[in-house]
Design an enzyme around this catalytic site. Sequence first.
Site, PDB file in Angstrom:
ATOM      1  CB  CYS A 126      -2.510  -1.803   7.371  1.00 52.70           C
ATOM      2  SG  CYS A 126      -3.829  -2.590   6.191  1.00 52.70           S
ATOM      3  CG  ASP A 155     -28.609  -3.814  28.120  1.00 60.54           C
ATOM      4  OD1 ASP A 155     -27.297  -4.332  27.798  1.00 60.54           O
ATOM      5  OD2 ASP A 155     -28.336  -2.830  28.927  1.00 60.54           O
ATOM      6  CB  CYS A 167     -13.825  -9.232  18.054  1.00 63.11           C
ATOM      7  SG  CYS A 167     -14.997  -8.031  19.178  1.00 63.11           S
ATOM      8  CB  CYS A 182      -0.903  -0.024   1.381  1.00 66.47           C
ATOM      9  SG  CYS A 182      -2.136   1.459   1.444  1.00 66.47           S
TER      10      CYS A 182
END
Length: 443
Positions: A99, A354, A400, A90
């Site tokens: 990145c 929730d 994650c 890139c």
Amino acid sequence: MSKQRHHINTFKPAKKPKPALDTAVLKLHIDSLADDGRGVARHDNKVVFVGGALPNESVDAQYVRRHKRYDEAKLLAVSTPAEQRVDAICPVYQRCGGCQLQHLNYPSQVSFKQQRLQRVLAAASANTESATLPAAITGSEFGYRHRARLSYHNGVLGFKAQASHNLVGVESCPLLAAELNGVLSQSTAAIAEFLGDKATAEVVLSLSDDGRIALKIKKEGFVDAKRSAVLADKLAAPAFLHSIEGSKGAAWRGDNAPLSYPVSEALSLPFQPSDFTQVNIAVNQQMIQQCMAWLKPDSGELISDYFCGLGNFSLALASAGARVIGVDVGEAMLRRASQQAKTLGLAIEYRNADLFDAENIVLDATSHKVLLDPPRAGAKALCEVLAQSKTVQTIVYVSCDPATLARDLAILQQGGFAVADAVMADMFPQTYHLESLVHLTRN
């Protein structure tokens, strides 16, 4: 009689000016990689983080920030490069903040993330001597994103720069699917003409399974309907203007037909550009397959899917014959998910709750298997409820964020769960972001 006034001395001594940064060139040896992908060295008995540096390299660097316990430096030159070093493809890699690992070859990126997950698992099991790396799910190292979220400010459309709110202008990105790059390069001028030189906005591009590409804009101020229609006319197929929303006044709505996201070769779910979908379709499909292999859904059994979203995992579980309870927050999203399940004839009941509030969490007594896929904040409240449950025997945790995963695994371990297996899923190649799947069973 007059009141006496008491004067309080509010004088504050002037703050001492910060000492000027040492501009000398540092000669450093890089020992390892930090979790955020920066090289780790030591200088004057302090840790120094060097972005762009790799283990076993000798580098020249210069301080950019100094702290009590560690320092930060920028890379000036690499005198002894590592074998794993490659040239970034890139042209704006050194400036863009999207990145962090393009200078590290892809097999080494995968190994780096496997080792990070291994450390989390070792801490959770109190087995710091485990040498077995978790397996890895991978896909294409470039061109994998089906969705892009760009920023616009003062005439520049692009991504935020490293450690800055400034923007780096881009008309293509190697992480995006080729179709998105084509639309981005063709549409940048029209978007800039519409927004002008002083606007602040967010531009979202979403690729549908049928080839359509939706463009959605969220901007400061009011939306001009006539100018919005002009922009819509300027976009060439497969791109179309989905909507323009402003912080003031009414929004402009264009083609709002749902997009299509493939969760398997046979199943797709409808979504809107504002919905959450995993950016890496190929890796997501492998993650679903792995979860199915661990959960082994039987016909008619009840499985709970927490943080279910649009039904990314629920659809696959129900298609295998299981009855599924999907729980998340967002009534409009869950209504659309329910309609999709009804259309497909699948036994999925979606509930709005929730899941960060323990009082809203309900465990069905007949559900012995649970899947959870929380955001970065993790699932502390839910894990505390699961740890106290006497009925849940199997959990698949899709994470994650390694830090919240470590915290939540410790909670589940206290409740009698142990890690049976784990997989690193490289959802975001060329970045330090780590997705992982952990299979837990009760002892």
